[in-house]
Design an enzyme around this catalytic site. Sequence first.
Site, short mmCIF file in Angstrom:
data_model
loop_
_atom_site.label_atom_id
_atom_site.label_comp_id
_atom_site.label_asym_id
_atom_site.label_seq_id
_atom_site.Cartn_x
_atom_site.Cartn_y
_atom_site.Cartn_z
N PHE A 175 2.36 12.66 45.98
CA PHE A 175 2.66 12.66 44.89
C PHE A 175 2.17 11.29 44.31
CE2 PHE A 175 6.13 10.80 47.02
CZ PHE A 175 6.55 9.79 46.69
N CYS A 176 1.19 11.57 43.67
CA CYS A 176 1.02 9.63 42.85
C CYS A 176 1.03 9.65 42.10
CB CYS A 176 -0.78 10.08 43.23
SG CYS A 176 -1.23 10.70 42.51
N THR A 177 0.76 8.80 41.28
CA THR A 177 0.89 8.20 39.22
C THR A 177 0.58 9.20 38.95
OG1 THR A 177 0.27 5.79 39.76
CG2 THR A 177 0.32 7.09 38.20
N GLY A 179 -1.95 12.29 39.43
CA GLY A 179 -1.45 13.30 39.79
C GLY A 179 -3.53 13.18 41.11
N ILE A 204 3.83 10.82 38.66
CA ILE A 204 5.48 10.65 38.50
C ILE A 204 4.87 10.56 37.05
CG2 ILE A 204 5.91 8.96 39.19
CD1 ILE A 204 4.95 8.01 41.57
#
Length: 301
Positions: A175-177, A179, A204
């Site tokens: 995951f990241c901020t 996508g 997220i």
Amino acid sequence: MTYTVAALYKFVSLPDHKNLQPWLKAMGDMLNISGTLLLANEGINGTIAGRSHDIDAILTYMRADPRLSDLDVKFSDSADQPFLRFKVRLKREIVTIGRSDVDPTCRVGTYVQPENWNDVITDPNTVLIDTRNDYEVAVGTFRGAINPNTESFRDFPQWVADNRPQLEGRRIAMFCTGGIRCEKASSYMLGEGFPEVMHLKGGILKYLETQSPKDSLWDGDCFVFDQRVAVGHGLSETDWSQCFACRMPLSPDDLQNPSYRKGVSCPHCADADTDKSRFEERQKQIDLAQTRDMVHLGRQT
């Protein structure tokens, strides 16, 4: 005034991206948009802000290009304009991993919708990886996530190489901020021979926007690359701030530290060799502009 913040990206072949730059810049300036858009042969990425109808207008303009008709956008609000100006930049990559063989338009991991994410990451056979940088992870992350302690996304391939034994034979979830980084990371890991790679659709931000806090597996807040610094569930602004000198996020406790000087230094950089006299003068000018009810930096709106 409330500003609409739109975080967007799409991996798509844009061989004419250099020709798109002046048109997007002109449209953004006309609509008084602020923020940054990145254009590369592999697609578009950025975060912009403005009045809601102006954001709608520039997104309609972008989506008129058939290649961007399904542009992935996540919306949130800001009480203040979170960016100082509008930039459209040409890049080699819209998110830099430094590997020319990584192409999410050809190969990408399995998207997981936010409502299904908890089931994936609580599976004991899943290795959960936060693909963001170390200072972002310090603000908040998912329970049980591995922090690669990277200073930039370019470091991710080396981290995978160094930790391959603990990853092999496991299902990978990333995951990241918003996508984009985990989508590119999933393409990289598939190319490295990992057979089952998943990533959080919308990142997220989409999880915090759509999932109930009572069912959430997220701890802390989510760092964002604008003057809001961090957001929480419902994408509401939080009480984090940021050091002008080193750009590190600062918690309320950091602001009480004796080494914190507004606009000049913080606990992360107080002992660093920075141009504190220049920062002090800048802060004086900001304070003076505020007493005169003027904008020191950014657009007059």
